[in-house]
Motif scaffolding. Sequence first.
Motif, PDB file in Angstrom:
ATOM      1  N   UNK A  20       0.849  -1.186   0.000  1.00 18.02           N
ATOM      2  CA  UNK A  20       0.000   0.000   0.000  1.00 18.02           C
ATOM      3  C   UNK A  20       0.885   1.237   0.000  1.00 18.02           C
ATOM      4  N   UNK A  21       0.255   2.400  -0.181  1.00 20.85           N
ATOM      5  CA  UNK A  21       1.009   3.661  -0.186  1.00 20.85           C
ATOM      6  C   UNK A  21       1.430   4.040   1.227  1.00 20.85           C
ATOM      7  N   UNK A  22       0.491   4.035   2.175  1.00 18.61           N
ATOM      8  CA  UNK A  22       0.765   4.471   3.541  1.00 18.61           C
ATOM      9  C   UNK A  22       0.019   3.570   4.519  1.00 18.61           C
ATOM     10  N   UNK A  23       0.238   3.786   5.802  1.00 20.43           N
ATOM     11  CA  UNK A  23      -0.361   2.945   6.827  1.00 20.43           C
ATOM     12  C   UNK A  23      -1.878   2.879   6.691  1.00 20.43           C
ATOM     13  N   UNK A  24      -2.499   4.028   6.476  1.00 13.48           N
ATOM     14  CA  UNK A  24      -3.948   4.088   6.406  1.00 13.48           C
ATOM     15  C   UNK A  24      -4.545   3.408   5.195  1.00 13.48           C
ATOM     16  N   UNK A  25      -3.704   3.019   4.241  1.00 12.60           N
ATOM     17  CA  UNK A  25      -4.190   2.383   3.017  1.00 12.60           C
ATOM     18  C   UNK A  25      -4.150   0.865   3.084  1.00 12.60           C
ATOM     19  N   UNK A  26      -3.598   0.314   4.158  1.00  3.86           N
ATOM     20  CA  UNK A  26      -3.488  -1.141   4.274  1.00  3.86           C
ATOM     21  C   UNK A  26      -4.855  -1.728   4.601  1.00  3.86           C
ATOM     22  N   UNK A  27      -5.222  -2.767   3.872  1.00  3.43           N
ATOM     23  CA  UNK A  27      -6.499  -3.439   4.072  1.00  3.43           C
ATOM     24  C   UNK A  27      -6.612  -3.971   5.505  1.00  3.43           C
ATOM     25  N   UNK A  28      -7.803  -3.830   6.091  1.00  5.13           N
ATOM     26  CA  UNK A  28      -8.019  -4.240   7.483  1.00  5.13           C
ATOM     27  C   UNK A  28      -7.718  -5.717   7.698  1.00  5.13           C
ATOM     28  N   UNK A  29      -8.053  -6.549   6.731  1.00  2.46           N
ATOM     29  CA  UNK A  29      -7.795  -7.989   6.867  1.00  2.46           C
ATOM     30  C   UNK A  29      -6.303  -8.279   6.892  1.00  2.46           C
ATOM     31  N   UNK A  30      -5.524  -7.482   6.140  1.00  7.92           N
ATOM     32  CA  UNK A  30      -4.067  -7.648   6.156  1.00  7.92           C
ATOM     33  C   UNK A  30      -3.502  -7.272   7.527  1.00  7.92           C
ATOM     34  N   UNK A  31      -4.005  -6.177   8.087  1.00  8.32           N
ATOM     35  CA  UNK A  31      -3.555  -5.755   9.421  1.00  8.32           C
ATOM     36  C   UNK A  31      -3.872  -6.835  10.450  1.00  8.32           C
ATOM     37  N   UNK A  32      -5.083  -7.361  10.402  1.00 10.13           N
ATOM     38  CA  UNK A  32      -5.489  -8.394  11.342  1.00 10.13           C
ATOM     39  C   UNK A  32      -4.614  -9.634  11.201  1.00 10.13           C
ATOM     40  N   UNK A  33      -4.332 -10.016   9.978  1.00 12.82           N
ATOM     41  CA  UNK A  33      -3.485 -11.185   9.743  1.00 12.82           C
ATOM     42  C   UNK A  33      -2.083 -10.982  10.305  1.00 12.82           C
ATOM     43  N   UNK A  34      -1.503  -9.795  10.058  1.00 10.40           N
ATOM     44  CA  UNK A  34      -0.163  -9.495  10.557  1.00 10.40           C
ATOM     45  C   UNK A  34      -0.130  -9.496  12.084  1.00 10.40           C
ATOM     46  N   UNK A  35      -1.178  -8.953  12.712  1.00 12.90           N
ATOM     47  CA  UNK A  35      -1.243  -8.954  14.176  1.00 12.90           C
ATOM     48  C   UNK A  35      -1.333 -10.375  14.727  1.00 12.90           C
ATOM     49  N   UNK A  36      -2.160 -11.207  14.101  1.00 14.80           N
ATOM     50  CA  UNK A  36      -2.303 -12.590  14.568  1.00 14.80           C
ATOM     51  C   UNK A  36      -0.991 -13.357  14.437  1.00 14.80           C
ATOM     52  N   UNK A  37      -0.308 -13.158  13.312  1.00 14.36           N
ATOM     53  CA  UNK A  37       0.990 -13.820  13.117  1.00 14.36           C
ATOM     54  C   UNK A  37       1.978 -13.353  14.174  1.00 14.36           C
TER      55      UNK A  37
ATOM     56  N   UNK B 192       4.044  13.831  -3.141  1.00 14.18           N
ATOM     57  CA  UNK B 192       3.764  12.500  -2.621  1.00 14.18           C
ATOM     58  C   UNK B 192       3.138  11.628  -3.696  1.00 14.18           C
ATOM     59  N   UNK B 193       2.987  10.359  -3.376  1.00 10.99           N
ATOM     60  CA  UNK B 193       2.374   9.381  -4.281  1.00 10.99           C
ATOM     61  C   UNK B 193       0.883   9.283  -3.970  1.00 10.99           C
ATOM     62  N   UNK B 194       0.058   9.356  -4.989  1.00 19.04           N
ATOM     63  CA  UNK B 194      -1.388   9.221  -4.817  1.00 19.04           C
ATOM     64  C   UNK B 194      -1.900   7.833  -5.188  1.00 19.04           C
ATOM     65  N   UNK B 195      -1.154   7.115  -6.025  1.00 17.35           N
ATOM     66  CA  UNK B 195      -1.564   5.768  -6.440  1.00 17.35           C
ATOM     67  C   UNK B 195      -0.400   5.101  -7.165  1.00 17.35           C
ATOM     68  N   UNK B 196      -0.431   3.770  -7.217  1.00 19.07           N
ATOM     69  CA  UNK B 196       0.536   3.053  -8.046  1.00 19.07           C
ATOM     70  C   UNK B 196      -0.044   1.725  -8.485  1.00 19.07           C
ATOM     71  N   UNK B 197       0.489   1.202  -9.580  1.00 15.30           N
ATOM     72  CA  UNK B 197       0.152  -0.131 -10.073  1.00 15.30           C
ATOM     73  C   UNK B 197       1.457  -0.856 -10.377  1.00 15.30           C
ATOM     74  N   UNK B 198       1.496  -2.131 -10.060  1.00 18.55           N
ATOM     75  CA  UNK B 198       2.673  -2.963 -10.324  1.00 18.55           C
ATOM     76  C   UNK B 198       2.217  -4.287 -10.912  1.00 18.55           C
ATOM     77  N   UNK B 199       2.752  -4.640 -12.075  1.00 17.60           N
ATOM     78  CA  UNK B 199       2.405  -5.904 -12.721  1.00 17.60           C
ATOM     79  C   UNK B 199       3.692  -6.668 -13.041  1.00 17.60           C
TER      80      UNK B 199
END
Length: 283
Positions: free
Chosen positions: A198-215, A272-279
Amino acid sequence: MSTVQISASDVNKLRQQTGAGMMDCKKALTETNGDFEAAIDFLRKKGAKVAASRQDRESNEGVIIARTNNDNTRGVLIEVNCETDFVAKNAAFIAFANDIANRAVDERPTSIDELTALGVDVDNDRLTIADAILDQTGKIGERISISKYEVLEGARVVPYIHGNYRLGVLVALNHVAEGVDEAGKDVAMQIAAMNPVAIDKGDVDASTIQRELEIAKEQIRAEGKPEEMVEKISQGKLNKFYKDSTLLNQEFVKDSSKTVSQFLNTVDKGLTVTAFKRVALGS
């Protein structure tokens, strides 16, 4: 002559399978009483370019094309696939992929279906991109396909292709200023190398945060730490995850004394960065 009724859908199905012309497919089905396998053999015997034997092949090689419009406010990322590295490196195949990217930039399709319906010039003929892909399949002898299509818009969009067309990045910046294009390329290279989530902390998906905390919590418990310390230490590990995995908080690869956010601010205040795509090819 055939006594079997040949429908338009049958003709189109054979055409999609083989890449041969509509009239050739109709004639082949008529001559073979609607037998698809025999119709394919009929086309081959008549010298038609036949792609049917390739349609169920995997096309895991190919190229990534990153392209922007003239004023760098909109960019596209396209993955065009083939079967072998040999074809992926062929200049004609790369040129074909670039032609598709050019049409995408000019016509602004929003999906692969819209993209493949666009017209493109092939050997003095005007074909849809879908038909041009079938034509290329017949000529090259490998399955050709488009597997990914991404669009990005912003005040300034910078494209980057890495590793002989094997990875592409688009990065959107919030304003235009001196040095922004070079900075955008540096950040695109960072994205290519570090693959932020993600770009910044606030952009991280909630499920990803939960997974990282559980791990993190399971790791801490496995180390034998008391339960009252688990929550505090897991938050520390989450902050480390943000630092490693969110773009603006990562160490800048060209100068580890700065984060990406700090680097951009040195180029132009508030940049700053507003968006990005990576393929990446095949991912």
